[in-house]
Design a protein around this motif. Sequence first.
Motif, PDB file in Angstrom:
ATOM      1  N   LEU A   1     -75.051  49.663 -87.584  1.00 53.58           N
ATOM      2  CA  LEU A   1     -75.085  51.007 -88.141  1.00 53.58           C
ATOM      3  C   LEU A   1     -73.852  51.278 -88.986  1.00 53.58           C
ATOM      4  O   LEU A   1     -72.765  50.775 -88.685  1.00 53.58           O
ATOM      5  CB  LEU A   1     -75.141  52.052 -87.012  1.00 53.58           C
ATOM      6  N   TYR A   2     -74.015  52.079 -90.019  1.00 53.75           N
ATOM      7  CA  TYR A   2     -72.875  52.647 -90.724  1.00 53.75           C
ATOM      8  C   TYR A   2     -72.420  53.863 -89.922  1.00 53.75           C
ATOM      9  O   TYR A   2     -73.251  54.683 -89.506  1.00 53.75           O
ATOM     10  CB  TYR A   2     -73.257  53.051 -92.144  1.00 53.75           C
ATOM     11  N   VAL A   3     -71.117  53.974 -89.681  1.00 49.31           N
ATOM     12  CA  VAL A   3     -70.599  55.013 -88.788  1.00 49.31           C
ATOM     13  C   VAL A   3     -69.495  55.801 -89.478  1.00 49.31           C
ATOM     14  O   VAL A   3     -68.663  55.238 -90.207  1.00 49.31           O
ATOM     15  CB  VAL A   3     -70.057  54.386 -87.486  1.00 49.31           C
ATOM     16  N   ASP A   4     -69.479  57.096 -89.258  1.00 43.34           N
ATOM     17  CA  ASP A   4     -68.386  57.954 -89.708  1.00 43.34           C
ATOM     18  C   ASP A   4     -68.335  59.143 -88.745  1.00 43.34           C
ATOM     19  O   ASP A   4     -69.145  59.245 -87.822  1.00 43.34           O
ATOM     20  CB  ASP A   4     -68.593  58.414 -91.150  1.00 43.34           C
ATOM     21  N   TYR A   5     -67.384  60.057 -88.981  1.00 43.00           N
ATOM     22  CA  TYR A   5     -67.188  61.183 -88.063  1.00 43.00           C
ATOM     23  C   TYR A   5     -66.945  62.458 -88.858  1.00 43.00           C
ATOM     24  O   TYR A   5     -66.362  62.444 -89.947  1.00 43.00           O
ATOM     25  CB  TYR A   5     -66.026  60.898 -87.114  1.00 43.00           C
TER      26      TYR A   5
ATOM     27  N   PHE B   1     -73.016  65.049 -72.044  1.00 44.81           N
ATOM     28  CA  PHE B   1     -73.661  64.669 -73.297  1.00 44.81           C
ATOM     29  C   PHE B   1     -75.070  65.232 -73.445  1.00 44.81           C
ATOM     30  O   PHE B   1     -75.720  64.995 -74.461  1.00 44.81           O
ATOM     31  CB  PHE B   1     -73.680  63.141 -73.409  1.00 44.81           C
ATOM     32  N   GLU B   2     -75.536  65.980 -72.447  1.00 40.88           N
ATOM     33  CA  GLU B   2     -76.879  66.545 -72.549  1.00 40.88           C
ATOM     34  C   GLU B   2     -77.001  67.497 -73.735  1.00 40.88           C
ATOM     35  O   GLU B   2     -78.000  67.508 -74.451  1.00 40.88           O
ATOM     36  CB  GLU B   2     -77.244  67.278 -71.255  1.00 40.88           C
ATOM     37  N   ASN B   3     -75.968  68.319 -73.938  1.00 36.70           N
ATOM     38  CA  ASN B   3     -76.009  69.314 -75.012  1.00 36.70           C
ATOM     39  C   ASN B   3     -75.120  68.951 -76.198  1.00 36.70           C
ATOM     40  O   ASN B   3     -75.223  69.572 -77.260  1.00 36.70           O
ATOM     41  CB  ASN B   3     -75.597  70.682 -74.458  1.00 36.70           C
ATOM     42  N   THR B   4     -74.229  67.971 -75.986  1.00 40.52           N
ATOM     43  CA  THR B   4     -73.364  67.523 -77.092  1.00 40.52           C
ATOM     44  C   THR B   4     -73.403  65.996 -77.151  1.00 40.52           C
ATOM     45  O   THR B   4     -72.410  65.323 -76.890  1.00 40.52           O
ATOM     46  CB  THR B   4     -71.916  68.005 -76.889  1.00 40.52           C
ATOM     47  N   PRO B   5     -74.558  65.429 -77.507  1.00 44.05           N
ATOM     48  CA  PRO B   5     -74.713  63.969 -77.438  1.00 44.05           C
ATOM     49  C   PRO B   5     -73.896  63.201 -78.467  1.00 44.05           C
ATOM     50  O   PRO B   5     -73.775  61.985 -78.353  1.00 44.05           O
ATOM     51  CB  PRO B   5     -76.215  63.772 -77.685  1.00 44.05           C
ATOM     52  N   ARG B   6     -73.301  63.881 -79.432  1.00 44.82           N
ATOM     53  CA  ARG B   6     -72.583  63.164 -80.491  1.00 44.82           C
ATOM     54  C   ARG B   6     -71.069  63.408 -80.440  1.00 44.82           C
ATOM     55  O   ARG B   6     -70.370  63.128 -81.411  1.00 44.82           O
ATOM     56  CB  ARG B   6     -73.144  63.589 -81.846  1.00 44.82           C
ATOM     57  N   ARG B   7     -70.570  63.938 -79.340  1.00 47.41           N
ATOM     58  CA  ARG B   7     -69.142  64.250 -79.263  1.00 47.41           C
ATOM     59  C   ARG B   7     -68.495  63.417 -78.162  1.00 47.41           C
ATOM     60  O   ARG B   7     -69.002  63.326 -77.051  1.00 47.41           O
ATOM     61  CB  ARG B   7     -68.930  65.741 -78.980  1.00 47.41           C
TER      62      ARG B   7
ATOM     63  N   GLY C   1     -65.555  66.389 -85.179  1.00 47.06           N
ATOM     64  CA  GLY C   1     -65.400  65.194 -84.362  1.00 47.06           C
ATOM     65  C   GLY C   1     -66.700  64.534 -83.952  1.00 47.06           C
ATOM     66  O   GLY C   1     -66.683  63.521 -83.248  1.00 47.06           O
ATOM     67  N   ALA C   2     -67.845  65.070 -84.388  1.00 46.29           N
ATOM     68  CA  ALA C   2     -69.128  64.490 -84.007  1.00 46.29           C
ATOM     69  C   ALA C   2     -69.366  63.171 -84.727  1.00 46.29           C
ATOM     70  O   ALA C   2     -68.864  62.938 -85.833  1.00 46.29           O
ATOM     71  CB  ALA C   2     -70.265  65.466 -84.304  1.00 46.29           C
ATOM     72  N   THR C   3     -70.153  62.310 -84.091  1.00 45.16           N
ATOM     73  CA  THR C   3     -70.473  60.993 -84.646  1.00 45.16           C
ATOM     74  C   THR C   3     -71.597  61.099 -85.670  1.00 45.16           C
ATOM     75  O   THR C   3     -72.612  61.768 -85.437  1.00 45.16           O
ATOM     76  CB  THR C   3     -70.904  60.036 -83.525  1.00 45.16           C
ATOM     77  N   LEU C   4     -71.410  60.424 -86.794  1.00 42.73           N
ATOM     78  CA  LEU C   4     -72.440  60.289 -87.822  1.00 42.73           C
ATOM     79  C   LEU C   4     -72.834  58.817 -87.889  1.00 42.73           C
ATOM     80  O   LEU C   4     -71.985  57.939 -87.778  1.00 42.73           O
ATOM     81  CB  LEU C   4     -71.919  60.736 -89.185  1.00 42.73           C
TER      82      LEU C   4
ATOM     83  N   PHE D   1     -64.359  62.061 -76.607  1.00 42.93           N
ATOM     84  CA  PHE D   1     -62.960  62.481 -76.594  1.00 42.93           C
ATOM     85  C   PHE D   1     -62.073  61.738 -77.584  1.00 42.93           C
ATOM     86  O   PHE D   1     -61.303  62.367 -78.330  1.00 42.93           O
ATOM     87  CB  PHE D   1     -62.364  62.342 -75.187  1.00 42.93           C
ATOM     88  N   ASN D   2     -62.077  60.404 -77.588  1.00 45.53           N
ATOM     89  CA  ASN D   2     -61.146  59.663 -78.444  1.00 45.53           C
ATOM     90  C   ASN D   2     -61.259  60.087 -79.901  1.00 45.53           C
ATOM     91  O   ASN D   2     -60.255  60.199 -80.609  1.00 45.53           O
ATOM     92  CB  ASN D   2     -61.384  58.155 -78.318  1.00 45.53           C
ATOM     93  N   VAL D   3     -62.487  60.287 -80.346  1.00 42.59           N
ATOM     94  CA  VAL D   3     -62.710  60.730 -81.724  1.00 42.59           C
ATOM     95  C   VAL D   3     -62.354  62.203 -81.870  1.00 42.59           C
ATOM     96  O   VAL D   3     -61.702  62.609 -82.838  1.00 42.59           O
ATOM     97  CB  VAL D   3     -64.167  60.474 -82.143  1.00 42.59           C
ATOM     98  N   ALA D   4     -62.758  63.026 -80.909  1.00 46.83           N
ATOM     99  CA  ALA D   4     -62.514  64.468 -81.005  1.00 46.83           C
ATOM    100  C   ALA D   4     -61.026  64.804 -81.000  1.00 46.83           C
ATOM    101  O   ALA D   4     -60.613  65.821 -81.563  1.00 46.83           O
ATOM    102  CB  ALA D   4     -63.214  65.190 -79.857  1.00 46.83           C
ATOM    103  N   PHE D   5     -60.201  63.969 -80.369  1.00 40.56           N
ATOM    104  CA  PHE D   5     -58.764  64.199 -80.351  1.00 40.56           C
ATOM    105  C   PHE D   5     -58.165  64.063 -81.748  1.00 40.56           C
ATOM    106  O   PHE D   5     -57.252  64.796 -82.125  1.00 40.56           O
ATOM    107  CB  PHE D   5     -58.096  63.216 -79.388  1.00 40.56           C
ATOM    108  N   ASP D   6     -58.689  63.123 -82.549  1.00 42.97           N
ATOM    109  CA  ASP D   6     -58.209  62.929 -83.919  1.00 42.97           C
ATOM    110  C   ASP D   6     -59.357  62.493 -84.825  1.00 42.97           C
ATOM    111  O   ASP D   6     -59.480  61.321 -85.187  1.00 42.97           O
ATOM    112  CB  ASP D   6     -57.086  61.891 -83.955  1.00 42.97           C
ATOM    113  N   PRO D   7     -60.238  63.431 -85.204  1.00 39.65           N
ATOM    114  CA  PRO D   7     -61.393  63.078 -86.028  1.00 39.65           C
ATOM    115  C   PRO D   7     -61.023  62.505 -87.387  1.00 39.65           C
ATOM    116  O   PRO D   7     -61.711  61.613 -87.907  1.00 39.65           O
ATOM    117  CB  PRO D   7     -62.140  64.408 -86.179  1.00 39.65           C
ATOM    118  N   GLU D   8     -59.951  63.017 -87.989  1.00 36.73           N
ATOM    119  CA  GLU D   8     -59.556  62.524 -89.316  1.00 36.73           C
ATOM    120  C   GLU D   8     -59.172  61.044 -89.258  1.00 36.73           C
ATOM    121  O   GLU D   8     -59.541  60.253 -90.138  1.00 36.73           O
ATOM    122  CB  GLU D   8     -58.390  63.357 -89.862  1.00 36.73           C
ATOM    123  N   ALA D   9     -58.441  60.659 -88.206  1.00 37.87           N
ATOM    124  CA  ALA D   9     -58.073  59.253 -88.048  1.00 37.87           C
ATOM    125  C   ALA D   9     -59.309  58.391 -87.856  1.00 37.87           C
ATOM    126  O   ALA D   9     -59.432  57.302 -88.436  1.00 37.87           O
ATOM    127  CB  ALA D   9     -57.126  59.085 -86.865  1.00 37.87           C
TER     128      ALA D   9
END
Length: 377
Positions: free
Chosen positions: A318-322, A227-233, A331-334, A235-243
């Motif tokens: 927080l309001y959260v989306d991806y 997470f040092e260089n990709t702090p917002r990514r 797949g990054a966290t918003l 796996f669970n979300v990246a596998f299916d970002p649309e879901a």
Amino acid sequence: MHRRACAALALLVALFLAPVAALAAQAEEGAPRKVIIEDEGFALMHLMLLESRKINVVGITTVSGDVWANRATALALRGLELTDREDIPVAQGATFPLLNSEAATARWEGLYGKLVWKGAWMRDWVEPTVQSTPEYHGPFDPVELPGGNSHLQKSEEIAANFLIRMVHQYPGEITIVACGPLTNLALAQRLDPQFASLVGELVYMGGSFNPQQVLKDQSAAEFAREFENTPRREFNVAFDPEAASIVSRSPWRKLTVIPVDPSTATQRTPGLLARLEKAAPSKVAAFIAGLEPGFPLWDEIAAGYVLDPGIVTKADQLYVDYVTDFGPKYGATLSWHEHYQPGLGERKANVVLAIDPARLEDLMVTAMREGAQRQGN
């Protein structure tokens, strides 16, 4: 005299009602919480919820993520056999993400860099690691678990339909603990727009905000370094970002997000496994003895939160989306605080950012002891 009579009557009423109120409060406090476990396998998180007296697991739904859905189902069935909970139905869910795929992930890596973990698509580690390399399987390969498959059979109902049926049967009473990709939940919401509003609480493990390395152990550091260089990514979300985006915009009564952030202070150490093994029922103890150490307690934090929200030491609303655009941030966290969200249906969530690891480990041991008492071990 009148006032004395009224006072005496009030005292009698209070004496009569006090035990009734106490019994009612006891019944409410002692009633196990109805939980559906939504995940991709069987591990310590399942054991915590299955063995705890506080929880009534009314079903397990499976989804592809760490492994394919058929293998996750086989693991869950064997886990129920192991814990003598053969009455619990297991409904198999989505084999594939809504849009993402193994080929698309390989293309993403070619453009934007290598991923540490790819779950069912995992063929090897990017760098040398203390963790073993998982076996690679196809989505429809026959499942033959080491030690044999369970004699139990999965439900004929698919996961999304099972989820919808159960929340209609118990409106507002069911907590869903989701520790894999969110494909089944997204499908259920699209099939039934009432679905999310009928769930008492959704607790899901997913997303990443700003995790920091806490432990200095080599294996723990490897996962934190991701997470040092990709702090917002994550796996669970990246596998299916649309879901994940659909779930983030669904009308849950209560939504709790367990991102990777608190996991960097935790680890499945040999010492913890030894404590759990000693406390657990005999068959469960044998299962725990075979678990590989070195991984953070991602899913166990979600189960621990359900058992005792007091483990949380830091949280935010927080309001959260991806991100669903295919690009470097796919797949990054918003996330946004109040007033800053785009207003496209994002839902406010209770985001757990830090926990008390020692309290979590004690919860895990307590659940194993309760399971041993239930099974008479």
